[in-house]
Design an enzyme around this catalytic site. Structure first.
Site, PDB file in Angstrom:
ATOM      1  N   GLY A 155      -0.790  16.345  -3.144  1.00 31.44           N
ATOM      2  CA  GLY A 155       0.386  17.137  -2.809  1.00 31.44           C
ATOM      3  C   GLY A 155       0.682  17.219  -1.329  1.00 31.44           C
ATOM      4  CG  ASP A 161       2.524  12.734   3.962  1.00 29.64           C
ATOM      5  OD1 ASP A 161       1.382  13.089   3.633  1.00 29.64           O
ATOM      6  OD2 ASP A 161       3.372  12.314   3.152  1.00 29.64           O
ATOM      7  CB  SER A 220     -15.388 -26.054  19.676  1.00 29.50           C
ATOM      8  OG  SER A 220     -14.768 -27.230  20.100  1.00 29.50           O
TER       9      SER A 220
END
Length: 638
Positions: free
Chosen positions: A44, A118, A551
């Site tokens: 919630g 939030d 490499s």
């Protein structure tokens, strides 16, 4: 002609301007609280923030109309307004009914201004939660009263503690769905208290709420007379802000954001004060150089100041013309920061691709950006049990402790003392994506105990004695491309020219220097790092170093380039198509790789990243090794 009336709709421009001025006067001196809501999925969080925005009258009429229409469309089980829709702005969030990204909202009451984040509840979006928490002064940890303390509740609580958020509210939400039971609330608080002790989070404010019904949000709830504490919004309005982001009562520190030089008569150093306070006449020190001076002026848009404190953006002018640039830190002369290049740190990995120990990343801390390598983690933290787990790397959302080495010394503060000077992010050098966030704990003792020993014979003297310019000829390409053959011919030709050389071949170094390394991605990186360090020492001796290594990764070749003096590293891309290299297969390696007998083989089940801007490209389908060698020597010795 303007018609004047008492109706506010017909206010004159002057009256409107007066109203705006009054509004600004009222709000500009309010304190600001930055807080986050976090917890498990569907606790919630978005609904709670929507309720806070609604109850604080921070919704415009057109927003309210849209909200009511959206609420009817998605269905809210009898509720007229779905407050979560105020915050869940992404289409994917509204469709799924979840929060994915971090949503920031601003609102204000008569007592305080707020920025609320939030943050997502899903574990896969933990990295987004870290982003939202990184600047928060307070955390509201929500728990669904029906479900109690869940795994993600523990994860977010651990991160809140780890990120140094001092103020924590434990909001037991959806109390309306458990009949406003005090027994349920007390049990959840007891369970959370027991867990909190394991992570050192014992100081929190518990409160029972219902974001859906509005219980204990802005006013005390008649449904829970047994709760005598302060409701959520009044608590947020009055809680004392204790933050490590901008501590005022600490020594002065200001990372330099940029050097302001509008004309020859002004040179100032602009930045945001990370801690402490400063006044004209104060003695300062610039780190890491250690140069000292005094503050001449504190310059702002509003004019010169007699004092500035943490959290304020200012420009400082100094009494002396000392060297100072972006990324350096101006500190109180008598209380300097520690300077080091090796640290223990906590790392929160935020990328889909796992961490590669030994790989070089950009490390951004304050206004500094330096190259850094992360060692294999000491351990990974199980956030549920706090157990330290053995690991060789970190995956998405994993939290671990590892040592970090930077390419030069940087001034820093432990994260628990100052977030700005102890918190960092890691950036992938190839993609420029942020892959991790972290906190520095302390400098490793060896970083201060080990010093470079100066010698009387310089690298320039070594080169002069050999009558040549040092260089590294770095041949890279697939196995079977012809690197070793070409390198051997180059060395023979240079020897005939009386040049002093040394050839480092990939297979040869694995018989001695790197015989302890395998062929995993991490071992390949360490292989190249060691070879790079050896090549650097050889250039210091005045030699021309010729290397022949697959490499395969650009970032590691760039790492070696950064070790050398400008212009000394010559990357030679021996460009041979895979099918041609596989046809040659002198050592039978491709055949083994194809049959599954040889794992992590470049070109088959491990990638090769071709150079973007090599100094030389050798196409072995168009020239012989002799011709290739001549081309390389012509580049080296015009």
């Amino acid at each position: 002609m303007t018609t004047q009336t008492n109706d506010p709709i017909y206010k004159t421009d002057a009256l409107i301007a007066e109203d705006i001025d009054q509004y600004l006067q009222v709000h500009q001196h309010k304190t600001m609280l930055r807080f986050i809501t976090c917890g498990s999925v569907d606790d919630g969080k978005s609904t709670l923030i929507g309720r806070l925005l609604y109850d604080s009258k921070m919704i415009f009429e057109d927003q309210l109309a849209t909200l009511e229409a959206d609420s009817k469309r998605v269905g809210t089980q009898g509720q007229e307004i779905d407050f979560a829709l105020l915050v869940d702005g992404l289409a994917a969030e509204r469709e799924q009914g979840i929060t994915i990204d971090v949503a920031y909202r601003f609102f204000a009451t008569e007592k305080r201004k707020f920025i609320v984040a939030d943050t997502p509840g899903h574990e896969q979006y933990t990295r987004n939660m870290v982003t939202g928490a990184s600047t928060a002064d307070l955390a509201v940890i929500l728990i669904d009263a029906r479900k109690g303390v869940l795994t993600q509740t523990k994860r977010h609580s651990y991160l809140v503690k780890l990120l140094g958020i001092k103020n924590v509210v434990l909001a037991v939400n959806k109390m309306d769905l458990v009949g406003y039971s005090q027994e349920t609330f007390d049990k959840i608080v007891a369970d959370y208290t027991e867990f909190g002790k394991t992570i050192g989070l014992e100081d929190f404010v518990p409160m029972p709420i219902s974001g859906y019904k509005g219980d204990n949000i802005t006013t005390s709830s008649d449904n829970m007379p047994w709760f005598t504490g302060t409701p959520l919004l009044p608590h947020l309005e009055t809680v004392e802000i204790t933050s490590s982001h901008e501590p005022v009562d600490a020594p002065f520190r200001m990372p330099v954001q940029w050097v302001n030089r509008p004309n020859l008569d002004f040179r100032g150093f602009a930045g945001l004060i990370a801690s402490g306070r400063v006044s004209p006449g104060d003695e300062i020190r610039v780190l890491p150089s250690g140069k000292t001076s005094k503050v001449a002026k504190i310059v702002t848009f509003e004019g010169d100041r007699d004092e500035a404190i943490a959290g304020e953006a200012v420009t400082l002018t100094l009494e002396d013309e000392i060297d100072c640039s972006r990324g350096q830190v101006i500190v109180a002369a008598q209380s300097p920061l520690e300077v080091a290049d090796q640290f223990e740190s906590t790392i929160i990995w935020m990328d889909e691709e796992e961490m590669i120990p030994g790989r070089a990343y950009w490390l951004k801390i304050g206004t500094q950006t330096v190259s850094a390598t992360v060692q294999a983690p000491k351990y990974e933290v199980n956030v549920n049990t706090q157990e330290h787990l053995a690991t060789k790397t970190l995956d998405l959302n994993a939290i671990g402790v590892a040592n970090i080495t930077t390419d030069r010394e940087i001034p820093f503060a432990p994260y628990e003392e100052n977030h700005d000077l102890g918190g960092f992010i890691l950036i992938d050098k190839m993609t420029n994506q942020t892959v991790a966030a972290g906190m520095l704990h302390f400098a490793l003792r060896r970083s201060t105990n080990v010093h470079w020993q100066a010698t009387d014979i310089s690298r320039e003297s070594h080169a002069a004695m050999k009558n040549q310019k040092p260089a590294v000829l770095w041949l890279t390409g697939l196995s079977g491309s012809g690197k070793s053959t070409i390198a051997n011919i180059v060395e023979k030709k240079l020897a005939r020219m009386n040049r002093h050389t040394f050839l480092l071949d990939g297979d040869n170094v694995r018989h001695g220097l790197n015989k302890d390394l395998g062929f995993t991605e991490a071992d390949r990186i360490e292989n190249i790092r060691r070879v790079g360090e050896v090549a650097k020492l050889m250039t210091d001796a005045g030699l021309i170093v010729i290397t022949a290594f697959i490499s395969p990764f650009r970032s590691e070749r760039d790492m070696v380039r950064s070790m050398m003096q400008p212009g000394e590293f010559v990357e030679v891309f021996v460009d041979t198509p895979l099918e041609v290299a596989e046809e040659r297969d002198v050592k039978g390696l491709y055949k083994k790789a194809r049959s599954g007998q040889l794992k992590n083989f470049t070109g088959i089940d491990s990638p090769y990243e071709a150079p973007d801007n090599a100094e030389l490209r050798i196409d072995t389908t168009e020239m012989t090794p002799e011709e290739a060698a001549d081309l390389i020597i012509a580049r080296l010795i015009p």
